[in-house]
Scaffold this active site. Structure first.
Site, mmCIF file in Angstrom:
data_model
loop_
_atom_site.group_PDB
_atom_site.id
_atom_site.type_symbol
_atom_site.label_atom_id
_atom_site.label_comp_id
_atom_site.label_asym_id
_atom_site.label_seq_id
_atom_site.Cartn_x
_atom_site.Cartn_y
_atom_site.Cartn_z
ATOM 1 N N ARG A 132 0.775 -1.375 0.058
ATOM 2 C CA ARG A 132 0.054 0.002 -0.004
ATOM 3 C C ARG A 132 0.993 1.236 -0.178
ATOM 4 O O ARG A 132 0.766 2.262 -0.834
ATOM 5 C CB ARG A 132 -0.749 0.045 1.281
ATOM 6 C CG ARG A 132 -1.955 1.196 1.289
ATOM 7 C CD ARG A 132 -2.685 1.203 2.592
ATOM 8 N NE ARG A 132 -3.666 2.385 2.643
ATOM 9 C CZ ARG A 132 -3.302 3.260 3.628
ATOM 10 N NH1 ARG A 132 -2.121 3.271 4.239
ATOM 11 N NH2 ARG A 132 -4.057 4.293 3.661
ATOM 12 N N SER A 174 -6.749 2.673 -0.027
ATOM 13 C CA SER A 174 -6.893 2.370 1.511
ATOM 14 C C SER A 174 -6.763 0.756 1.650
ATOM 15 O O SER A 174 -6.876 -0.141 0.471
ATOM 16 C CB SER A 174 -8.324 2.766 2.020
ATOM 17 O OG SER A 174 -9.514 2.262 1.332
ATOM 18 N N SER A 185 -18.199 -5.572 5.404
ATOM 19 C CA SER A 185 -18.402 -4.385 6.242
ATOM 20 C C SER A 185 -17.081 -4.515 6.937
ATOM 21 O O SER A 185 -16.562 -5.408 7.583
ATOM 22 C CB SER A 185 -19.549 -5.135 7.178
ATOM 23 O OG SER A 185 -19.712 -4.069 8.279
ATOM 24 N N ASN A 186 -16.519 -3.097 7.206
ATOM 25 C CA ASN A 186 -15.280 -2.793 7.808
ATOM 26 C C ASN A 186 -15.612 -2.109 8.800
ATOM 27 O O ASN A 186 -15.952 -0.749 8.843
ATOM 28 C CB ASN A 186 -14.447 -2.274 6.776
ATOM 29 C CG ASN A 186 -12.965 -2.253 7.166
ATOM 30 O OD1 ASN A 186 -12.497 -2.301 8.468
ATOM 31 N ND2 ASN A 186 -11.965 -2.055 6.370
ATOM 32 N N GLY A 214 -11.728 -6.514 10.522
ATOM 33 C CA GLY A 214 -11.324 -5.842 11.662
ATOM 34 C C GLY A 214 -10.060 -4.952 11.460
ATOM 35 O O GLY A 214 -9.603 -4.876 10.336
ATOM 36 N N HIS A 240 -25.544 -21.321 4.976
ATOM 37 C CA HIS A 240 -25.205 -22.597 4.857
ATOM 38 C C HIS A 240 -26.109 -23.186 3.827
ATOM 39 O O HIS A 240 -25.518 -24.565 3.069
ATOM 40 C CB HIS A 240 -25.482 -23.565 6.147
ATOM 41 C CG HIS A 240 -24.505 -24.466 6.152
ATOM 42 N ND1 HIS A 240 -24.043 -25.485 5.308
ATOM 43 C CD2 HIS A 240 -23.737 -24.911 7.200
ATOM 44 C CE1 HIS A 240 -23.266 -26.347 5.771
ATOM 45 N NE2 HIS A 240 -23.030 -26.004 7.019
ATOM 46 N N ASP A 278 -21.163 -24.336 1.627
ATOM 47 C CA ASP A 278 -20.852 -25.400 2.651
ATOM 48 C C ASP A 278 -19.673 -25.028 3.363
ATOM 49 O O ASP A 278 -18.766 -24.001 2.967
ATOM 50 C CB ASP A 278 -20.599 -26.767 2.241
ATOM 51 C CG ASP A 278 -21.683 -27.216 1.496
ATOM 52 O OD1 ASP A 278 -22.903 -27.236 2.334
ATOM 53 O OD2 ASP A 278 -22.119 -28.300 0.633
#
Length: 531
Positions: free
Chosen positions: A349, A361, A452-453, A477, A504, A508
Site C-alpha cells: 500500500r 486504502s 463490512s469494515n 477488523g 449454509h 458449505d
C-alpha cells in the site's frame, strides 16, 4: 413487417412498469436506437430504445399508466399496416375476441365512468417508488406550496425513503393545487403526493376519489372488437432545464465505466443528446481539484438525566430492521474466522500511494481481493431461491457505509475488472453520497457479496448479518501491531482478523474455508492481484 414491443423487465425485481413520457407518438417514424419512452421501474426511470425501424402504429400504455412486464407496450411496422388483430396483447384467442365483441357497448361505458374524470389541464402526482424496498415515503421538505407556480424540472419536495433523502422533480408545468402528504408523515407508495394544474381548478373530487383516473372509451361497430384504450397526451415538450442530461443508456454505461462526467460531454444527437461516439471521442479538460467534503457518521446527542427520549422510527430504520430480521431468521448463518499477516500489504500500500494522485486504502485492497477470490469460487457469489441456486455471472461487491440513521450498501459493479485506484475513487464517491443521502437506486442494486469494515473504529473482530440476497458477508477488523511468531522467532508483526458469515443453504463449510484461503493469499500478497 409488424413488431410487437412488450414492457421490458428493466430490473431483476421489476413486475410492472409505468410510462412516464412518450418520446414518439402514433404515426411518427422510428429508427433503431431512437428513444421510445421513459419507463419507471421499481427502482429508477430509464430511457427505452427501439430496436426496430418503421412507424409507431400503436401505444399500448398511456403516460402515467402502469402495465405488467411482457404486456404490449407498442407496435411498430410500416405505415398503413392493419394491426387490429394484434391490439389487446397480440395473444388473445378467438374465444376471447368473440367475448369482447359481444360485450354491450353501454356496459363498457358505465364501467369507465365509475372513476372521476381527470381534466386535461390537471396532473395527479403520486408518491414515487424511489428504491426497490420502498413501501412508503416521508416528505421532509416541501419546496413548493399550494398556489405556487411550478415548472418542469422544479424541485417539488425532498422525500425520505428507506435508504436516502432524494429531491423529487416536477415533470409538469402549472400551479400546485394540492399537497397530499403532510411534512414528516409517512405515506404509502402510489398515494396522492400532489396535484398540479391551472390556477383555480377544483380538484376536490379528485382528492376524494384518491386520484383514480377514468378511462376514455370508444364504441365501435359490432363487426370489430371493442378496444378500451386510455387517451395519450400527444404533446411533446422539450425541457429547457440545464440540470438534466440527455444521453443514451449505452453512452451512460460507457461513461460510468470510464469515469467520465456526462455534464462535460457535448452531445451530437437530437437536441444535444449524448450518444456512444460522443463518449468515445471525449477529450477531458483540466479541472481544478475539488475540495474534499467531510461528513460525520453521527452527530453528538445530549443526555438529560431522568428524561426519556422517544425517537420515531425512520423509513430507513424500519427497512433495516425488517430485512436483517428476515435474513437472520431465514438464512442459517455460520461463521469462519481467520487472522492475516498484514506486513506485505502495508508495504504494498505504501508503494501504491507513492504514485502521484493515488490514495488506496486497506479496504480497497480487501474489496479487490474479495472480487478476485470470488472469480475462483463462484459458489460463494450466489443467491438462494426456493427452486434453485443462482451463481451470478457478475461480481458486484456491496460496501457497507455507516450513516446517521443506519447503514447503506452502495455497490462496486464488476469489481474484479477494476484497478485499486478505480475501486478507491468509486468507494469514496459512494461513501460521500451515502452520508449525504444522495445515493441513487441503481447504485445500491445487484450486489452479489458484501464487505463490512469496522477496523477504522479500532474493532479487532466482529460478525455481520448476511445482506440478502447475498450468500456471504465479510467482516473486516482493525490492523493490530502485536508479537507474532515467524521462523521460530517472536517478532513484532501486524495482523488483521476477518470473519466470513455464510448461508449454509448455498455455501458449505469447506467451500467457505477454501474461499478464505484464496482471500488470504491475495490480501497478504497484493502484488498477485496485479498480474
Amino acid at each position: 413487417m409488424v413488431e410487437i414491443i412488450t414492457m421490458p423487465r428493466l430490473s431483476d425485481t421489476m413486475e410492472e412498469g409505468t410510462v412516464v413520457k412518450w418520446h414518439k407518438n402514433v404515426g411518427d417514424k422510428i429508427a433503431e436506437g431512437d428513444i421510445l419512452a421513459d419507463i419507471e421501474t421499481d427502482k429508477a426511470i430509464q430511457e427505452f430504445e427501439s430496436e426496430f425501424d418503421g412507424v409507431l402504429l400503436f401505444q399500448g400504455v398511456a403516460e402515467g399508466t402502469s402495465t405488467n412486464v411482457d404486456e404490449v407496450l407498442a407496435i411498430i411496422g410500416q405505415e398503413g399496416e392493419d394491426i387490429s388483430g394484434l391490439i389487446g396483447g397480440g395473444k388473445a384467442t378467438t374465444e376471447t375476441k368473440e367475448e369482447v365483441k359481444e360485450a354491450p357497448a353501454q356496459e363498457i361505458k358505465t364501467e369507465a365512468k365509475s372513476a372521476v374524470e381527470i381534466p386535461t389541464n390537471v396532473e395527479v402526482i403520486t408518491m414515487p417508488r424511489l428504491s426497490d424496498t420502498m413501501e412508503e415515503g416521508t416528505v421532509v421538505v416541501w419546496h413548493k406550496n399550494v398556489g405556487d407556480k411550478v415548472s418542469e424540472g422544479d424541485i417539488l419536495a425532498d422525500i425520505e425513503t428507506d435508504k436516502a433523502v432524494q429531491e423529487f422533480e416536477s415533470e409538469f408545468d402549472g400551479v400546485l393545487l394540492y399537497q397530499g402528504v403532510k411534512l414528516n408523515e409517512p405515506a404509502p407508495v402510489d398515494s396522492i403526493l400532489a396535484i398540479i394544474g391551472e390556477a383555480g381548478t377544483d380538484v376536490s373530487a379528485i382528492v376524494a376519489n384518491g386520484g383514480v383516473v377514468a378511462t376514455s372509451t370508444e364504441v365501435v361497430d359490432d363487426e370489430k372488437p371493442v378496444v378500451v384504450q386510455l387517451e395519450v397526451n400527444n404533446k411533446v415538450e422539450e425541457t429547457t432545464s440545464t440540470d438534466r442530461i440527455f444521453a443514451s443508456p449505452l453512452a451512460k454505461t460507457i461513461a460510468k465505466d470510464k469515469g467520465i462526467n456526462l455534464a462535460e460531454v457535448k452531445g451530437s444527437g437530437d437536441h444535444g443528446r449524448i450518444v456512444k461516439k460522443d463518449i468515445e471521442n471525449y477529450q477531458p479538460t483540466a479541472q481544478p481539484k475539488a475540495e474534499a467534503k467531510t461528513a460525520t457518521v453521527q452527530s453528538v446527542q445530549s443526555f438529560v438525566s431522568g428524561e426519556d427520549k422517544v425517537i420515531p422510527n425512520s423509513q430507513m430504520r424500519k427497512i433495516i430492521a425488517k430485512r436483517l430480521a428476515e435474513s437472520k431468521f431465514t438464512a442459517p448463518h455460520y461463521y469462519l474466522n481467520v487472522e492475516l499477516d498484514m506486513d506485505n500489504a502495508i508495504a504494498a500500500r505504501k508503494q501504491l500511494n507513492a504514485v502521484p494522485n493515488t490514495k488506496v486504502s486497506f479496504n480497497d485492497i480487501v474489496v479487490k481481493a474479495c472480487a478476485m477470490a470470488l472469480r475462483l469460487h463462484p459458489a460463494v457469489n450466489s443467491t438462494w431461491t426456493d427452486t434453485e441456486i443462482i451463481q451470478h455471472g457478475e461480481i458486484n461487491i456491496g460496501v457497507a457505509v455507516a450513516v446517521e440513521d443506519g447503514l447503506l450498501v452502495p455497490v462496486v459493479k464488476n469489481a474484479e475488472q477494476k484497478s485499486f485506484t478505480q475501486i478507491s475513487a468509486e468507494v469514496k464517491d459512494y461513501a460521500g453520497c451515502a452520508r449525504e443521502r444522495k445515493l441513487k437506486a441503481d447504485e445500491m442494486d445487484k450486489s452479489t457479496f458484501s464487505v463490512s469494515n469496522l477496523g477504522m473504529f479500532g474493532i479487532e473482530s466482529f460478525t455481520s448479518i448476511i445482506n440478502q440476497p447475498n450468500s456471504c458477508i465479510l467482516s473486516v477488523g482493525a490492523i493490530i501491531e502485536k508479537p507474532v511468531v515467524k521462523d521460530g522467532q517472536i517478532v513484532v508483526g501486524n495482523t488483521m482478523k476477518l470473519s466470513l458469515a455464510c448461508d449454509h443453504r448455498t455455501v458449505d463449510g469447506a467451500t467457505g474455508a477454501q474461499f478464505l484461503q484464496t482471500l488470504r493469499m491475495y490480501i497478504e500478497n497484493p502484488v498477485t492481484m496485479l498480474v
